[in-house]
Design a protein around this motif. Structure first.
Motif, PDB file in Angstrom:
ATOM      1  N   TYR A  15       1.006  -3.778  -0.891  1.00 55.95           N
ATOM      2  CA  TYR A  15       1.288  -4.407   0.643  1.00 55.95           C
ATOM      3  C   TYR A  15       3.004  -5.039   0.094  1.00 55.95           C
ATOM      4  N   GLN A  16       3.793  -4.939  -1.152  1.00 55.19           N
ATOM      5  CA  GLN A  16       4.467  -5.208  -1.354  1.00 55.19           C
ATOM      6  C   GLN A  16       5.613  -4.431  -0.883  1.00 55.19           C
ATOM      7  N   ARG A  17       6.700  -5.598  -0.754  1.00 54.17           N
ATOM      8  CA  ARG A  17       7.720  -4.512  -0.278  1.00 54.17           C
ATOM      9  C   ARG A  17       8.367  -3.448  -0.218  1.00 54.17           C
ATOM     10  N   PRO A  18       8.985  -2.448  -0.078  1.00 56.05           N
ATOM     11  CA  PRO A  18       8.536  -1.167   0.557  1.00 56.05           C
ATOM     12  C   PRO A  18       6.845  -0.999   0.697  1.00 56.05           C
ATOM     13  N   GLN A  19       6.585  -0.955   1.967  1.00 56.25           N
ATOM     14  CA  GLN A  19       4.625  -0.480   1.693  1.00 56.25           C
ATOM     15  C   GLN A  19       5.587   1.410   1.317  1.00 56.25           C
ATOM     16  N   ARG A  20       4.515   1.203   0.751  1.00 56.24           N
ATOM     17  CA  ARG A  20       4.131   2.838   0.364  1.00 56.24           C
ATOM     18  C   ARG A  20       3.211   3.042  -0.223  1.00 56.24           C
ATOM     19  N   CYS A  60      -1.012   1.586   2.497  1.00 53.20           N
ATOM     20  CA  CYS A  60      -0.550   0.423   2.597  1.00 53.20           C
ATOM     21  C   CYS A  60      -0.312  -0.087   1.210  1.00 53.20           C
ATOM     22  N   SER A 116      -5.474  -3.576  -0.063  1.00 48.72           N
ATOM     23  CA  SER A 116      -4.660  -3.350  -0.773  1.00 48.72           C
ATOM     24  C   SER A 116      -5.198  -2.199  -2.496  1.00 48.72           C
TER      25      SER A 116
END
Length: 191
Positions: free
Chosen positions: A148-153, A145, A110
């Motif tokens: 790792y928060q959505r959306p992953q970027r 990733c 992360s």
């Protein structure tokens, strides 16, 4: 439609040469992590991940060199494999204009952990700085990733780190000490 699988004949190690026999910096760092009670990375089965890291290294090195040359600001020069005090090292690049070592990393960790908080990265970069005689290192990390928060970027983070001469010397003594223990135990343990 007929869909068939095939193997992509891409060898990320092509043109990089064979790894010289001996004690490599990354092996010493893994050994020291185990001695410290940290979990050293296990790269078995991670060939595709290594491919991402090597492609990242090549792409960024090439892009930055091209940009630097266009702007007249120098560039990143390949260093190749070095040997110092019996330890083999392979820095990603060196910028003679800024007198800085460059190191590129790609990771699935992360981005909430800053590059300068990763012990392994710091030990490696300080070793390269020591051997190349500079106190400045530039670390560029691709967090595949992100956080790792959505959306992953994916996230790219760069750090310019300036070390004291004492930090570099202490780090190198630790590396050489670890390498000596490894040499004494050669053949009895794997790294």
């Amino acid at each position: 439609m007929l869909a068939e699988g095939f193997e992509l004949p891409l060898d990320p190690f092509q043109g990089r040469g064979q790894r010289t026999a001996g004690i490599h910096l990354t092996d010493v760092i893994s050994y020291l992590e185990r001695v410290k009670g940290q979990t050293a990375p296990n790269y078995e089965g991670w060939e595709e991940a290594a491919l991402v890291g090597l492609l990242w290294e090549d792409a960024v090195s090439q892009a930055l060199t091209t940009q630097f040359h266009r702007s007249g600001d120098g560039g990143i020069e390949p260093v190749g494999e070095l040997e110092h005090d019996g330890v083999l090292l392979t820095p990603d690049g060196y910028d003679p204009v800024e007198d800085a070592v460059w190191e590129f990393k790609a990771t699935w960790k992360s981005s909430r952990t800053a590059p300068e908080e990763v012990w392994r990265y710091l030990v490696q970069l300080k070793a390269y700085c020591h051997v190349l005689g500079t106190r400045v290192g530039k670390l560029v990390v691709l967090y595949v990733c992100g956080d790792y928060q959505r959306p992953q970027r994916p996230q790219r983070v760069g750090r310019r780190l300036t070390f004291s001469a004492q930090e570099l010397e202490e780090n190198w003594r630790m590396i050489v000490g670890g390498a000596r223990v490894m040499e004494e135990r050669r053949g009895r343990e794997t790294w």
